[in-house]
Design a protein around this motif. Structure first.
Motif, PDB file in Angstrom:
ATOM      1  N   LEU A   1       0.855  -1.405   0.114  1.00 54.59           N
ATOM      2  CA  LEU A   1      -0.088  -0.056  -0.022  1.00 54.59           C
ATOM      3  C   LEU A   1       0.777   1.563   0.028  1.00 54.59           C
ATOM      4  CD1 LEU A   1      -2.612  -1.282   2.168  1.00 54.59           C
ATOM      5  CD2 LEU A   1      -3.105  -0.343   0.109  1.00 54.59           C
ATOM      6  N   GLY A   2       2.147   1.067  -0.289  1.00 49.70           N
ATOM      7  CA  GLY A   2       3.041   2.255  -0.404  1.00 49.70           C
ATOM      8  C   GLY A   2       3.885   2.545   0.743  1.00 49.70           C
ATOM      9  N   VAL A   3       3.900   1.857   1.919  1.00 48.45           N
ATOM     10  CA  VAL A   3       4.699   1.966   3.152  1.00 48.45           C
ATOM     11  C   VAL A   3       6.007   1.720   2.441  1.00 48.45           C
ATOM     12  CG1 VAL A   3       5.450   1.229   5.179  1.00 48.45           C
ATOM     13  CG2 VAL A   3       3.029   1.855   4.757  1.00 48.45           C
ATOM     14  N   SER A   4       6.962   2.700   2.762  1.00 47.66           N
ATOM     15  CA  SER A   4       8.451   2.249   2.391  1.00 47.66           C
ATOM     16  C   SER A   4       9.427   2.206   3.675  1.00 47.66           C
ATOM     17  CB  SER A   4       8.752   3.497   1.352  1.00 47.66           C
ATOM     18  OG  SER A   4       8.801   5.008   2.130  1.00 47.66           O
ATOM     19  N   LYS A   5       8.923   2.491   4.853  1.00 44.10           N
ATOM     20  CA  LYS A   5       9.735   2.613   5.862  1.00 44.10           C
ATOM     21  C   LYS A   5       9.210   1.720   6.815  1.00 44.10           C
ATOM     22  CE  LYS A   5      12.187   5.424   9.564  1.00 44.10           C
ATOM     23  NZ  LYS A   5      12.475   6.849   9.907  1.00 44.10           N
ATOM     24  N   LEU A   6       9.792   0.677   7.579  1.00 44.16           N
ATOM     25  CA  LEU A   6       9.241  -0.136   8.603  1.00 44.16           C
ATOM     26  C   LEU A   6      10.386  -0.061   9.598  1.00 44.16           C
ATOM     27  CD1 LEU A   6       7.489  -3.425   8.181  1.00 44.16           C
ATOM     28  CD2 LEU A   6       9.256  -3.034  10.024  1.00 44.16           C
ATOM     29  N   ARG A   7      10.005   0.416  10.954  1.00 38.61           N
ATOM     30  CA  ARG A   7      10.569   0.109  12.262  1.00 38.61           C
ATOM     31  C   ARG A   7      10.089  -0.715  13.125  1.00 38.61           C
ATOM     32  NH1 ARG A   7      13.938   3.247  14.531  1.00 38.61           N
ATOM     33  NH2 ARG A   7      13.771   4.884  13.125  1.00 38.61           N
ATOM     34  N   LEU A   8      10.998  -1.771  13.426  1.00 34.91           N
ATOM     35  CA  LEU A   8      10.478  -2.777  14.171  1.00 34.91           C
ATOM     36  C   LEU A   8      10.654  -2.390  15.821  1.00 34.91           C
ATOM     37  CD1 LEU A   8      12.340  -5.854  12.506  1.00 34.91           C
ATOM     38  CD2 LEU A   8       9.859  -5.542  12.572  1.00 34.91           C
ATOM     39  N   THR A   9       9.999  -2.369  16.609  1.00 35.22           N
ATOM     40  CA  THR A   9       9.815  -2.160  18.010  1.00 35.22           C
ATOM     41  C   THR A   9       9.204  -3.301  19.012  1.00 35.22           C
ATOM     42  OG1 THR A   9       7.597  -1.213  17.965  1.00 35.22           O
ATOM     43  CG2 THR A   9       9.293   0.177  17.096  1.00 35.22           C
ATOM     44  N   GLY A  10       9.310  -2.840  20.235  1.00 35.08           N
ATOM     45  CA  GLY A  10       8.637  -3.958  21.142  1.00 35.08           C
ATOM     46  C   GLY A  10       7.907  -3.012  22.122  1.00 35.08           C
ATOM     47  N   GLY A  11       8.026  -3.562  23.491  1.00 36.80           N
ATOM     48  CA  GLY A  11       9.006  -4.058  23.834  1.00 36.80           C
ATOM     49  C   GLY A  11      10.551  -4.130  23.377  1.00 36.80           C
ATOM     50  N   GLU A  12      11.236  -5.123  23.564  1.00 39.08           N
ATOM     51  CA  GLU A  12      12.616  -4.992  23.033  1.00 39.08           C
ATOM     52  C   GLU A  12      12.630  -6.281  22.141  1.00 39.08           C
ATOM     53  OE1 GLU A  12      15.987  -5.455  21.500  1.00 39.08           O
ATOM     54  OE2 GLU A  12      15.292  -3.877  22.765  1.00 39.08           O
ATOM     55  N   PRO A  13      12.645  -5.782  20.716  1.00 32.22           N
ATOM     56  CA  PRO A  13      12.334  -6.848  19.620  1.00 32.22           C
ATOM     57  C   PRO A  13      13.408  -7.868  19.394  1.00 32.22           C
ATOM     58  CG  PRO A  13      13.219  -4.668  18.799  1.00 32.22           C
ATOM     59  CD  PRO A  13      12.741  -4.363  20.264  1.00 32.22           C
ATOM     60  N   LEU A  14      14.531  -7.686  20.031  1.00 32.15           N
ATOM     61  CA  LEU A  14      15.475  -8.672  19.794  1.00 32.15           C
ATOM     62  C   LEU A  14      15.401 -10.081  20.909  1.00 32.15           C
ATOM     63  CD1 LEU A  14      18.542  -6.685  19.010  1.00 32.15           C
ATOM     64  CD2 LEU A  14      17.324  -7.927  17.264  1.00 32.15           C
TER      65      LEU A  14
ATOM     66  N   MET B   1      15.268  -0.388  13.373  1.00 30.99           N
ATOM     67  CA  MET B   1      14.837  -1.065  14.478  1.00 30.99           C
ATOM     68  C   MET B   1      15.030  -0.088  15.644  1.00 30.99           C
ATOM     69  SD  MET B   1      16.333  -4.542  16.314  1.00 30.99           S
ATOM     70  CE  MET B   1      15.420  -5.593  15.096  1.00 30.99           C
ATOM     71  N   THR B   2      14.431  -0.042  16.762  1.00 32.13           N
ATOM     72  CA  THR B   2      14.535   0.594  17.857  1.00 32.13           C
ATOM     73  C   THR B   2      14.746  -0.536  18.863  1.00 32.13           C
ATOM     74  OG1 THR B   2      13.268   2.483  17.622  1.00 32.13           O
ATOM     75  CG2 THR B   2      13.726   1.950  19.712  1.00 32.13           C
ATOM     76  N   THR B   3      15.811  -0.294  19.528  1.00 34.20           N
ATOM     77  CA  THR B   3      16.329  -1.276  20.568  1.00 34.20           C
ATOM     78  C   THR B   3      16.905  -0.832  21.725  1.00 34.20           C
ATOM     79  OG1 THR B   3      17.768  -3.327  20.949  1.00 34.20           O
ATOM     80  CG2 THR B   3      18.289  -1.702  19.346  1.00 34.20           C
ATOM     81  N   ASN B   4      16.819  -1.615  23.002  1.00 34.74           N
ATOM     82  CA  ASN B   4      17.547  -1.061  23.988  1.00 34.74           C
ATOM     83  C   ASN B   4      19.054  -1.399  24.030  1.00 34.74           C
ATOM     84  OD1 ASN B   4      18.037  -3.658  24.903  1.00 34.74           O
ATOM     85  ND2 ASN B   4      16.114  -3.514  26.412  1.00 34.74           N
ATOM     86  N   GLY B   5      19.516  -2.024  23.094  1.00 33.20           N
ATOM     87  CA  GLY B   5      20.862  -2.264  23.038  1.00 33.20           C
ATOM     88  C   GLY B   5      21.504  -3.443  23.747  1.00 33.20           C
ATOM     89  N   SER B   6      20.684  -4.088  24.471  1.00 33.12           N
ATOM     90  CA  SER B   6      21.252  -5.121  25.413  1.00 33.12           C
ATOM     91  C   SER B   6      21.713  -6.298  24.652  1.00 33.12           C
ATOM     92  CB  SER B   6      20.025  -5.587  26.536  1.00 33.12           C
ATOM     93  OG  SER B   6      19.031  -6.244  25.698  1.00 33.12           O
ATOM     94  N   GLN B   7      21.100  -6.644  23.420  1.00 31.59           N
ATOM     95  CA  GLN B   7      21.110  -7.776  22.727  1.00 31.59           C
ATOM     96  C   GLN B   7      22.076  -7.502  21.474  1.00 31.59           C
ATOM     97  OE1 GLN B   7      19.981 -10.791  24.117  1.00 31.59           O
ATOM     98  NE2 GLN B   7      19.084  -9.248  25.685  1.00 31.59           N
ATOM     99  N   LEU B   8      22.392  -6.337  21.122  1.00 30.22           N
ATOM    100  CA  LEU B   8      23.184  -5.938  19.940  1.00 30.22           C
ATOM    101  C   LEU B   8      24.639  -6.601  19.806  1.00 30.22           C
ATOM    102  CD1 LEU B   8      22.427  -2.270  19.433  1.00 30.22           C
ATOM    103  CD2 LEU B   8      21.675  -4.248  18.104  1.00 30.22           C
ATOM    104  N   GLU B   9      25.125  -6.772  21.206  1.00 28.07           N
ATOM    105  CA  GLU B   9      26.489  -7.446  21.040  1.00 28.07           C
ATOM    106  C   GLU B   9      26.610  -8.989  20.004  1.00 28.07           C
ATOM    107  OE1 GLU B   9      30.130  -8.123  24.065  1.00 28.07           O
ATOM    108  OE2 GLU B   9      28.142  -7.948  24.935  1.00 28.07           O
ATOM    109  N   THR B  10      25.381  -9.665  20.420  1.00 26.38           N
ATOM    110  CA  THR B  10      25.303 -10.795  19.792  1.00 26.38           C
ATOM    111  C   THR B  10      24.522 -10.746  18.430  1.00 26.38           C
ATOM    112  OG1 THR B  10      24.624 -11.899  21.872  1.00 26.38           O
ATOM    113  CG2 THR B  10      24.110 -13.077  19.985  1.00 26.38           C
ATOM    114  N   HIS B  11      23.861  -9.584  18.211  1.00 28.66           N
ATOM    115  CA  HIS B  11      22.923  -9.577  16.965  1.00 28.66           C
ATOM    116  C   HIS B  11      23.354  -8.678  15.980  1.00 28.66           C
ATOM    117  CE1 HIS B  11      19.921 -11.988  19.434  1.00 28.66           C
ATOM    118  NE2 HIS B  11      19.631 -12.570  18.411  1.00 28.66           N
ATOM    119  N   ALA B  12      24.042  -7.657  16.474  1.00 28.33           N
ATOM    120  CA  ALA B  12      24.555  -6.548  15.316  1.00 28.33           C
ATOM    121  C   ALA B  12      24.946  -6.907  13.854  1.00 28.33           C
ATOM    122  CB  ALA B  12      25.678  -5.646  15.859  1.00 28.33           C
ATOM    123  N   SER B  13      25.935  -8.097  13.973  1.00 23.22           N
ATOM    124  CA  SER B  13      26.309  -8.402  12.327  1.00 23.22           C
ATOM    125  C   SER B  13      25.387  -9.158  11.607  1.00 23.22           C
ATOM    126  CB  SER B  13      27.521  -9.145  12.775  1.00 23.22           C
ATOM    127  OG  SER B  13      28.041  -9.628  11.546  1.00 23.22           O
ATOM    128  N   ALA B  14      24.336  -9.873  12.238  1.00 24.75           N
ATOM    129  CA  ALA B  14      23.275 -10.409  11.767  1.00 24.75           C
ATOM    130  C   ALA B  14      22.147  -9.585  11.125  1.00 24.75           C
ATOM    131  CB  ALA B  14      22.831 -11.592  12.498  1.00 24.75           C
TER     132      ALA B  14
END
Length: 338
Positions: free
Chosen positions: A70-83, A106-119
């Motif tokens: 329907l024309g949405v071109s930007k999507l932000r994943l949120t939570g809670g903490e999505p990761l 994505m909006t994140t609290n950063g707690s899981q980025l050490e593990t997930h950032a590269s992926a």
């Protein structure tokens, strides 16, 4: 005063509300759960949704595909903490490959980025917003109730090492809580090649005392101006922030000002919660439940039409300034999606 309702017909392939605003930005929550308990976001003892009432990853993907169609071109994943969502990378990899989705963030609290950032980078996530309200370990723990600042700082470093650029810190401004750290937070952003946005606290959820802790964007900008040369910028990230640039650096300082500079007239976004409720406005209670349509049929026609029809209940704006003493939106921020 609300403007006259637009009479333009709904153009094919786009979402246009009653006021002629084009919706091109979806904030999609994939969980109401979080490994922090930030004081402005949720209660200390939260009751989370039963798993059966949360969209499956497949259902979240269907919602995203329909919005993009329907024309949405930007999507932000949120939570809670999505990761913290189990198997979240399955969804992110598929979202990153969606034709027509230009900007997966994505909006994140950063707690899981050490593990997930590269992926995340490999899967096609373009940019990260990381909540950071204090650089003081004891204060950070008090604000988040259970968070580990060092873990978040390692996550920020991991994001940079994985190739993320223009990573943005989000700082909620709270008088008497973290307002003495705004200068240090901007210095941290400059030193680490990050952007930062200061956010006026929003009256969501049954949390008392917000009128006493409120800090305006003007006050913070004036205070920063005593320590940095900041100049207005016409740059736009596609969201509500208004940006200034710190001279002699790449850092942008944004201000999200739902109280002092209401940005509703240019609103281009809607939210879908983890339980499939579509909220056309963060500051209102009107919502459309998409979950029955997601689970009753494989045909996406009804879902698509419901999303189009939801533009009819998108209001012109919120009344956050009037709600500081008596909030009428009783759901917590974690329930709506950051």
């Amino acid at each position: 005063m609300e403007p006259d309702i637009a009479t333009t017909l709904h153009p094919p392939g786009t979402l246009v509300d009653r006021y002629g605003r084009h919706v091109t930005y979806l904030r999609l929550s994939i969980t109401d759960r979080c490994d922090f308990r930030c004081t402005y976001c949720m209660a200390e003892e939260m009751t989370f949704l039963p798993r059966s009432e949360v969209m499956s990853l497949e259902e979240a993907l269907k919602v995203a595909k329909t919005f993009v169609g329907l024309g949405v071109s930007k999507l932000r994943l949120t939570g809670g903490e999505p990761l913290v969502r189990k198997n979240v990378m399955w969804l992110i990899e598929r979202l990153g490959a969606l034709p027509g989705l230009d900007n997966l963030v994505m909006t994140t609290n950063g707690s899981q980025l050490e593990t997930h950032a590269s992926a995340l980078k490999s899967a096609g996530v373009k940019r990260l917003n990381i909540s950071l309200d204090s650089l003081n370990r004891e204060r950070f723990r008090k604000i988040t109730r259970i968070g580990d600042l060092d873990k978040v700082l390692r996550g920020i470093a991991a994001a940079t090492a994985s190739g993320f650029r223009r990573t943005k810190l989000n700082t909620v401004m709270m008088r008497g809580v973290n307002d003495d750290e705004f200068i240090d937070l901007v210095r941290f952003a400059v030193d680490n090649g990050l952007d930062i946005s200061f956010i006026e606290e929003m009256p969501l959820g049954d949390i008392q005392g917000r009128s006493q802790t409120h800090v305006s964007s003007e006050e913070t900008r004036s205070r920063l101006g005593e320590h940095f040369s900041i100049v207005p910028s016409s740059e736009n990230s596609g969201g509500p922030a208004r940006y200034w640039r710190v001279a002699d650096s790449e850092t942008r300082v944004g201000f999200i000002s739902p109280h002092s500079h209401n940005f509703c007239d240019s609103c281009n976004r809607v939210r879908v919660t983890a339980e499939g409720e579509l909220y056309p406005c963060l500051g209102q209670n009107d919502a459309l439940n998409l979950l029955p349509m997601l689970r009753s049929t494989q045909d996406d026609t009804a879902l698509r039409q419901a999303i189009i029809d939801s533009m009819g209940i998108k209001p012109f704006g919120h009344e956050f300034a009037e709600q500081m003493q008596n909030p009428k939106v009783v759901r917590f921020m974690s329930m709506t999606g950051g």
